[in-house]
Scaffold this active site. Structure first.
Site, PDB file in Angstrom:
ATOM      1  N   SER A  16       0.458  -1.458  -0.421  1.00 42.50           N
ATOM      2  CA  SER A  16      -0.011   0.329  -0.054  1.00 42.50           C
ATOM      3  C   SER A  16       0.724   1.358   0.350  1.00 42.50           C
ATOM      4  O   SER A  16       0.585   2.241  -0.133  1.00 42.50           O
ATOM      5  CB  SER A  16      -1.081   0.266   1.017  1.00 42.50           C
ATOM      6  N   THR A  61      -6.027  -3.909   7.273  1.00 44.75           N
ATOM      7  CA  THR A  61      -5.414  -4.709   6.705  1.00 44.75           C
ATOM      8  C   THR A  61      -6.135  -6.443   8.360  1.00 44.75           C
ATOM      9  O   THR A  61      -6.176  -5.502   9.336  1.00 44.75           O
ATOM     10  CB  THR A  61      -4.620  -5.094   5.588  1.00 44.75           C
ATOM     11  N   LYS A  65      -9.669  -5.868  10.085  1.00 45.85           N
ATOM     12  CA  LYS A  65     -11.214  -4.819   9.206  1.00 45.85           C
ATOM     13  C   LYS A  65     -12.437  -4.815  10.246  1.00 45.85           C
ATOM     14  O   LYS A  65     -13.187  -4.345   9.947  1.00 45.85           O
ATOM     15  CB  LYS A  65     -11.297  -6.078   7.481  1.00 45.85           C
ATOM     16  N   ASP A 101     -13.129  -2.614  -0.559  1.00 45.43           N
ATOM     17  CA  ASP A 101     -12.685  -3.459  -1.570  1.00 45.43           C
ATOM     18  C   ASP A 101     -13.789  -4.464  -2.004  1.00 45.43           C
ATOM     19  O   ASP A 101     -13.613  -4.769  -3.412  1.00 45.43           O
ATOM     20  CB  ASP A 101     -12.978  -5.154   0.077  1.00 45.43           C
ATOM     21  N   ALA A 126     -13.354 -16.546   5.549  1.00 46.44           N
ATOM     22  CA  ALA A 126     -14.770 -16.350   6.134  1.00 46.44           C
ATOM     23  C   ALA A 126     -13.873 -13.915   7.143  1.00 46.44           C
ATOM     24  O   ALA A 126     -14.458 -14.790   7.645  1.00 46.44           O
ATOM     25  CB  ALA A 126     -15.542 -16.784   6.706  1.00 46.44           C
TER      26      ALA A 126
HETATM   27  P1  ATR Z   1      -8.601 -11.153   5.845  1.00 47.67           P
HETATM   28  O1  ATR Z   1      -8.863  -9.909   6.618  1.00 47.67           O
HETATM   29  O2  ATR Z   1      -7.138 -11.063   4.754  1.00 47.67           O
HETATM   30  O3  ATR Z   1      -9.603 -12.072   5.000  1.00 47.67           O
HETATM   31  P2  ATR Z   1      -8.733 -13.311   8.502  1.00 47.67           P
HETATM   32  O4  ATR Z   1      -9.732 -11.800   8.527  1.00 47.67           O
HETATM   33  O5  ATR Z   1      -7.711 -13.335   9.530  1.00 47.67           O
HETATM   34  O6  ATR Z   1      -8.209 -11.510   7.109  1.00 47.67           O
HETATM   35  O7  ATR Z   1      -9.012 -14.492   7.789  1.00 47.67           O
HETATM   36  C1  ATR Z   1      -8.123 -15.389   7.001  1.00 47.67           C
HETATM   37  C2  ATR Z   1      -9.081 -16.165   6.570  1.00 47.67           C
HETATM   38  O8  ATR Z   1      -8.172 -16.930   5.562  1.00 47.67           O
HETATM   39  C3  ATR Z   1      -9.766 -17.079   6.660  1.00 47.67           C
HETATM   40  O9  ATR Z   1     -10.881 -17.690   6.545  1.00 47.67           O
HETATM   41  C4  ATR Z   1      -8.830 -18.370   7.688  1.00 47.67           C
HETATM   42  O10 ATR Z   1      -9.560 -19.481   8.099  1.00 47.67           O
HETATM   43  P3  ATR Z   1      -9.829 -19.131   9.720  1.00 47.67           P
HETATM   44  O11 ATR Z   1     -11.610 -18.446   9.916  1.00 47.67           O
HETATM   45  O12 ATR Z   1     -10.578 -20.700   9.811  1.00 47.67           O
HETATM   46  O13 ATR Z   1      -9.494 -18.829  10.280  1.00 47.67           O
HETATM   47  C5  ATR Z   1      -8.354 -17.876   6.527  1.00 47.67           C
HETATM   48  N1  ATR Z   1      -6.902 -18.907   6.683  1.00 47.67           N
HETATM   49  C6  ATR Z   1      -6.237 -18.556   7.286  1.00 47.67           C
HETATM   50  N2  ATR Z   1      -4.623 -19.342   7.102  1.00 47.67           N
HETATM   51  C7  ATR Z   1      -5.682 -20.736   7.065  1.00 47.67           C
HETATM   52  C8  ATR Z   1      -4.817 -22.192   6.706  1.00 47.67           C
HETATM   53  N3  ATR Z   1      -3.627 -22.157   7.073  1.00 47.67           N
HETATM   54  N4  ATR Z   1      -5.455 -22.704   6.744  1.00 47.67           N
HETATM   55  C9  ATR Z   1      -7.364 -22.704   5.514  1.00 47.67           C
HETATM   56  N5  ATR Z   1      -7.582 -21.236   6.059  1.00 47.67           N
HETATM   57  C10 ATR Z   1      -7.539 -20.667   6.646  1.00 47.67           C
END
Ligand code: ATR
Length: 271
Positions: A16, A61, A65, A101, A126
């Site tokens: 960014s 970020t 969020k 976004d 999610a």
């Molecule tokens: P962002 O703002 O980028 O969406 P976030 O809110 O931290 O970041 O969400 C990260 C997403 O990546 C979540 O859906 C997370 O799954 P969980 O809800 O189970 O934590 C997913 N994620 C991160 N690491 C993962 C992994 N190793 N395998 C599968 N999903 C993963």
């Protein structure tokens, strides 16, 4: 000079500052943008910095969020529906949270001529990003969103006439030869991991990643090698950033920026 920043944890990956400072420079705007690693316990400190005028605005970020929403005075009505904000600014004495976004994703789909109207979409993740993308997909008339997440409990309550939550273990069953697949997880960011087995990918699919570091994730490389249509996270990233600047500065920035030049500049810093 106006000061802007993106806050997150981790934050090292963020491009960014590169993007925003390029635009400020090109348009001769007296402003500077930095990235700051901020733990959840300090989110309110940054809201107060905006209130005091020390920062003119921030992007938010991973992973804040949603968590930062409780600290702002008001949330834009679309961002309220989305349930996540990626931008905070001071408007008429009030700290307002907003979301660009979803708009960035809609513009990226347009750039790539990807039409989701009346289509079924497979969406994995999610977090904050996926909330904006769900809003964009609904706004663009998607017929069904098959939503998958590692932690099923997080999505079990997402169910409505468009969103159909599923367990991650069922993902394979839902991937068809002409599926539109969107990765909204952080898997693939600066690693060569992918949540989708390359053997499930085929030529008639559309494969979208919201990650742009690396520019081509393992998922995108696998999809490209099979001849599928692909979209990286870069266009969305650029459009959400330009929309953020328009809100902060109250100016039609996008019309004054050469999108291709900006994209090329970011790409050259990714390679
Ligand atoms: P962002 O703002 O980028 O969406 P976030 O809110 O931290 O970041 O969400 C990260 C997403 O990546 C979540 O859906 C997370 O799954 P969980 O809800 O189970 O934590 C997913 N994620 C991160 N690491 C993962 C992994 N190793 N395998 C599968 N999903 C993963």
């Amino acid at each position: 000079m106006k000061f802007f920043a993106v806050i997150g944890d981790p934050i090292e990956h963020s491009l960014s500052p590169l993007l925003h400072n390029w635009v400020f420079n090109q348009l001769e705007i007296d402003a500077h943008y930095s990235k700051i690693k901020v733990p959840e316990s300090e989110l309110n400190t940054y809201i107060e910095k905006i209130r005091k005028g020390e920062l003119a605005g921030i992007n938010v970020t991973i992973p804040h969020k949603t968590k930062i929403m409780k600290f702002v005075d008001d949330v834009n009505s679309r961002a309220e529906i989305i349930g996540a904000i990626n931008l905070v600014m001071l408007t008429n004495g009030k700290i307002i949270g907003n979301n660009t976004d979803w708009y960035g994703f809609v513009m990226a789909l347009k750039n790539h001529k990807i039409d989701v109207t009346q289509k079924e979409v497979i969406l994995i993740g999610a977090g904050g990003v996926s909330k904006g993308i769900i809003f964009a997909l609904k706004q663009q008339g998607a017929a069904k969103i098959h939503l998958f997440n590692r932690t099923f409990e997080k999505i079990s309550q997402f169910c409505d006439e468009i969103i159909h939550p599923h367990k991650m273990s069922e993902l394979e069953k839902f991937i068809l030869t002409d599926s539109i697949i969107i990765n909204c997880t952080s898997v693939g960011m600066n690693t060569s991991d992918s949540l989708i087995d390359a053997g499930l990918l085929c030529k008639r699919q559309t494969v979208i990643d919201t990650i742009y570091t690396p520019l081509k994730t393992e998922l995108i490389l696998d999809a490209e090698s099979i001849g599928a249509r692909t979209m990286t996270g870069l266009d969305m990233f650029i459009h959400q950033a330009l929309a953020s600047q328009e809100l902060w500065l109250g100016e039609a920035i996008s019309n004054r920026v050469n999108f291709d030049d900006l994209k090329q500049y970011i790409e050259s810093n990714l390679c």
